[in-house]
Each structure stands twice: as structure tokens, then as C-alpha cells.
Design an enzyme around this catalytic site. Structure first.
Site, PDB file in Angstrom:
ATOM      1  N   GLY A 220       0.823  -1.210   0.000  1.00  0.00           N
ATOM      2  CA  GLY A 220       0.000   0.000   0.000  1.00  0.00           C
ATOM      3  C   GLY A 220       0.854   1.255   0.000  1.00  0.00           C
ATOM      4  N   ASN A 221       0.231   2.389   0.245  1.00  0.00           N
ATOM      5  CA  ASN A 221       0.985   3.646   0.336  1.00  0.00           C
ATOM      6  C   ASN A 221       0.358   4.531   1.407  1.00  0.00           C
ATOM      7  OD1 ASN A 221      -1.018   5.488  -0.979  1.00  0.00           O
ATOM      8  ND2 ASN A 221      -0.729   3.993  -2.629  1.00  0.00           N
ATOM      9  N   ARG A 222       0.982   5.659   1.635  1.00  0.00           N
ATOM     10  CA  ARG A 222       0.608   6.488   2.789  1.00  0.00           C
ATOM     11  C   ARG A 222      -0.512   7.485   2.509  1.00  0.00           C
ATOM     12  NH1 ARG A 222       4.463   6.218   6.755  1.00  0.00           N
ATOM     13  NH2 ARG A 222       6.453   5.354   6.118  1.00  0.00           N
ATOM     14  N   SER A 223      -1.113   7.457   1.344  1.00  0.00           N
ATOM     15  CA  SER A 223      -2.112   8.479   1.035  1.00  0.00           C
ATOM     16  C   SER A 223      -3.322   8.364   1.972  1.00  0.00           C
ATOM     17  CB  SER A 223      -2.577   8.317  -0.413  1.00  0.00           C
ATOM     18  OG  SER A 223      -3.592   9.250  -0.668  1.00  0.00           O
ATOM     19  N   ALA A 287      -3.419   7.861  -4.960  1.00  0.00           N
ATOM     20  CA  ALA A 287      -2.091   7.270  -5.158  1.00  0.00           C
ATOM     21  C   ALA A 287      -2.325   5.821  -5.576  1.00  0.00           C
ATOM     22  CB  ALA A 287      -1.294   7.347  -3.865  1.00  0.00           C
TER      23      ALA A 287
END
Ligand SMILES: Cc1cc2nc3c(=O)[nH]c(=O)nc-3n(C[C@H](O)[C@H](O)[C@H](O)COP(=O)(O)O)c2cc1C
Length: 412
Positions: A220-223, A287
Site C-alpha cells: 500500500g501507500n501512505r495516502s 495514489a
């Protein structure tokens, strides 16, 4: 009726008229009122006589710190039927019954609230709440269309539990969401800027996709989704019909926005392409993962004793921004991308804009506590026409409004 004191702190506080009409959701107006007063808005409640059958005058009066009246025959020497509307910075009718929408659309003026609606020259917001049948009736829909055409902002009701055991469209949105909507409207400038997206359908993607590895793990990502949600909220406040495709965001849906919740890049692609079919603009603030695991393990991947982990094989995800830009769903559709860069921000941004062939690219620097999850953002918006618009550090709503300004300029 209380008069505004010149030179007093009262004077600088935004004046909000909270119209309450007689629906079951009238009790939720108390929560909205509380938020308005606690955030420094000078709020005058103007209920209808029916509203007072649901919530007592004492509640509205105590929470607002002001006398409350429903008709034009009280304090006549202060001409309240004219003064309240004229001096307001915002009128919000929440909840708005089918009846009040009809009266407002036809210019009736048989009580204090309807008189106020005719004398107001400030933004007027309606937050309708009623049974699905009442909302969908052609009479109500035509009244809503009339009000929108005149520049009023009518928030789409939410879908959910209604008065009885039934569910459907017509539910009053969360008071917090109506409050945020009103704040957004108050922050806006002139009437022309306020409703410049009326009649437009815009699609916004937000949040960060998650690509599952096994039932418990994902890439995943931090958005956080805050920027995309701000874009959706501000577009709705400017009159647009908004579809927000939100990937893994905890944030509550903004009032009046159709929210489609998704998880993976593939789901986001499908939802965005479907919504984009009739959209005037698509803003890709999400993102989206560039890669996903080549294989999904049906069971949790086990730690093997004394053995190195298997290398993780990745495959490329489709490039949704490039796809939207190259293969426009309709002529004149504006496509906006976002680029989060950690170094060589502008040069990388320009290269990305050329590669993706979108109309605008919002470039911001990420990392070291910047942007992700923050309330503020700072960006440069690059245009395919060579333009470059710097938006200084500030609330994500301000950057969002700038993006919509630039989008609106490009509509055919
Ligand atoms: C229990 C009850 C609940 C109601 N809920 C709603 C509602 O949610 N939305 C609506 O438009 N009308 C609702 N009505 C009907 C309105 O109260 C009625 O149309 C009234 O004339 C509205 O007056 P007003 O618009 O002046 O407040 C409800 C009526 C009752 C008795």
C-alpha cells in the site's frame, strides 16, 4: 431581535441563518447548530412552525443564544422578514422538506423562513431530507432543478435508513458533512465563482490503493485521501455533481457527493472509467500502485523456519491516468493528474505531464512529513499549454479550489 453591534467582535463573525423545516431530521439541526456556534459563526435559527413540532424553540434558542421566531409578526419594528435575509452571509436550510423546496422554488413567503429566502443575497444551501418517493417525485426534482439554476446549492441527500424501517435515498447527510459544506461555501468568493461548476459532472479519485499479497497483507501507500476528499467537497460546494472514487480512506463521505469505495488499483480503474463516461472532468488525486504482486496467496504466507523468504514478484498495473488522457471518454473532457515527487520535483513533473498527456498536473513534494495525512499542501500546477501556477503552502481546500479554477478555465 438582536441587532449587530458596530465595532464589536460580533461584527466580524460570519452570520449564518439556519433554517429548519419540519422533517424527522430536524433534531440533527441541533448538532449542526452546535458546530456552527462553536466554530465562531453568529447563527440565527429560523424554524418553520412544523419544525417546532419536532424540536422545541427552547433548544434552538439556548443553543444559538438568540431568540427564535417562526413568523413575520414578532418584533415587527425591526422588520425581521427583510433584515435577517439581507444581513446573512449564508443561509442554510437543514433539513429542507419537500414543502420548503417547493415554496422556495415558487417564491412563496408565508412565514419568516420563506421571507428570509427571498431577501437573502448571500449563498443559499438546502440540505433536503425526505422519503425516497418524495425526493424522486417529478415535482420535487423540478423544484430542485429550479433552485440550482438560480444558483442555490442543493446537497444531494444520502442513501440510508429513513424514518421508519425503510432505507433509500433521502436521508439527511451527517451534520458534520453539512457543516463542512457550509464552511466551504462561506470560504468562497463572489456568486460567479461560487456556482461555476453547476451542471458539470466531475470525477475525483482519492486515497491509496492496496494490492493484496495474501488475506492479511498488502502493498500500500501512505495516502490519507484528504486531498481528494477536499477536491470533491469544494467541487460540490461550487455546484458540481461529484463522483468520488475513494480507495481505502477512513474519511467520511462529503455531503452531497456520490462516494464509490474501492480497494485495489483494478477496482479503482473500473470505477473511475465507469464514472468518467459522462464526466466533464476527471481528477486523479489517488495514489495508485504502479505494481501489484504477480500472485495472490489464498492462505497466509507462512514464515518458513531457517529459510530465506521467497522473492516477491511484481507485475505492472494499468496506467489509469495515461489511459484516461489518451482515450478521452468524451470530447472536451479535462483530465488532471497528481505527481508526488521526492526530488527534482518540477523536472520530473514536466516529464510526467508530457508522458501522460493530461491537461493539468498537480506536482507536490512528498516525504519527511510533507503532504501525506497533512491538512496542508503546497504545489505547482503544470498545464499542457506550458502554464505554471504555484499554490503556496495552505489548506488542501485552497489548493483544490485553485485546481477547479484551472479546470473551469479549460472547459470548452
Ligand atoms: C413524523 C413526520 C415526519 C416527517 N418527515 C418529513 C421529512 O423527513 N421530509 C419532508 O419533506 N416532510 C416530512 N414530513 C411532512 C412535513 O412535516 C410537512 O410537509 C410539513 O407541511 C412541512 O412544513 P415545513 O416545510 O413548513 O416545515 C413529516 C411529517 C411527519 C408528521
Amino acid at each position: 431581535m438582536e441587532q449587530r453591534q458596530h465595532g464589536s467582535p460580533q461584527e466580524s463573525r460570519p452570520r449564518v441563518v439556519l433554517g429548519v423545516s419540519g422533517g424527522i431530521a430536524a433534531y440533527k439541526a441541533c448538532e449542526l447548530l452546535r458546530r456552527l456556534t462553536e466554530s465562531g459563526h453568529d447563527t440565527q435559527v429560523v424554524p418553520t412552525a412544523s419544525a417546532l413540532r419536532f424540536v422545541g424553540e427552547a433548544t434552538f434558542s439556548a443553543l444559538s443564544g438568540r431568540p427564535v421566531s417562526t413568523d413575520v409578526w414578532e418584533s415587527v419594528h425591526e422588520v425581521p422578514h427583510v433584515r435577517i435575509g439581507q444581513s446573512a452571509d449564508l443561509v442554510v436550510v437543514a433539513p429542507a422538506t419537500a414543502d420548503i423546496l417547493a415554496k422556495a422554488a415558487h417564491g412563496l413567503a408565508d412565514d419568516l423562513l420563506t421571507n428570509t429566502l427571498l431577501t437573502a443575497r448571500c449563498p443559499v444551501v438546502f440540505a433536503p431530507a425526505m422519503h425516497t418517493e418524495m425526493w424522486e417525485h417529478p415535482a420535487t426534482q423540478e423544484n430542485v432543478a429550479t433552485l440550482r439554476r438560480r444558483g442555490c446549492l442543493v446537497i444531494e441527500p444520502a442513501v440510508g435508513r429513513l424514518t421508519g424501517a425503510d432505507t433509500g435515498k433521502g436521508r439527511f447527510p451527517e451534520p458534520e458533512a453539512v457543516f463542512e459544506f457550509c464552511r466551504g461555501v462561506l470560504a468562497r468568493g463572489t456568486a460567479a465563482e461560487r456556482t461555476d461548476l453547476t451542471g458539470r459532472h466531475v470525477v475525483v479519485s482519492a486515497g491509496g490503493t492496496r494490492e493484496p499479497l495474501d488475506p492479511v497483507r498488502f502493498l500500500g501507500n501512505r495516502s490519507s485521501g484528504k486531498q481528494g476528499f477536499a477536491l470533491a467537497r469544494t467541487a460540490a460546494a461550487r455546484g458540481a455533481r461529484v463522483t468520488l472514487v475513494a480507495a481505502n480512506s477512513e474519511l467520511p463521505g462529503p455531503a452531497g457527493v456520490d462516494v464509490v469505495r474501492v480497494g485495489t488499483a483494478a477496482q479503482l480503474r473500473e470505477a473511475v472509467l465507469e464514472a468518467a463516461a459522462d464526466a466533464d472532468a476527471v481528477v486523479m488525486a489517488a495514489a495508485v500502485a504502479d505494481f501489484r504482486p504477480a500472485a495472490y496467496a489464498e492462505g497466509k504466507i507462512k514464515k518458513r523456519k531457517d529459510a530465506e523468504p521467497e522473492p516477491l514478484e511484481l507485475v505492472r498495473n494499468p496506467d489509469i491516468l495515461a489511459e484516461l488522457s489518451t482515450d478521452r471518454a468524451r470530447a472536451g473532457q479535462i483530465v488532471v493528474g497528481f505527481a508526488a515527487e521526492t526530488d527534482d520535483v518540477l523536472a520530473n513533473g514536466r516529464a510526467k505531464l508530457a508522458r501522460k498527456r493530461c491537461d493539468l498536473l498537480v506536482v507536490n513534494e512528498v516525504g519527511e512529513g510533507k503532504t501525506f495525512g497533512a491538512e496542508e499542501n503546497e504545489a505547482v500546477v503544470l498545464g499542457a499549454d506550458g502554464s505554471e501556477t504555484a499554490v503556496p503552502y495552505g489548506p488542501k481546500d485552497v489548493l483544490s479550489d485553485k485546481v477547479w479554477d484551472l479546470v473551469a478555465l479549460r472547459f470548452p
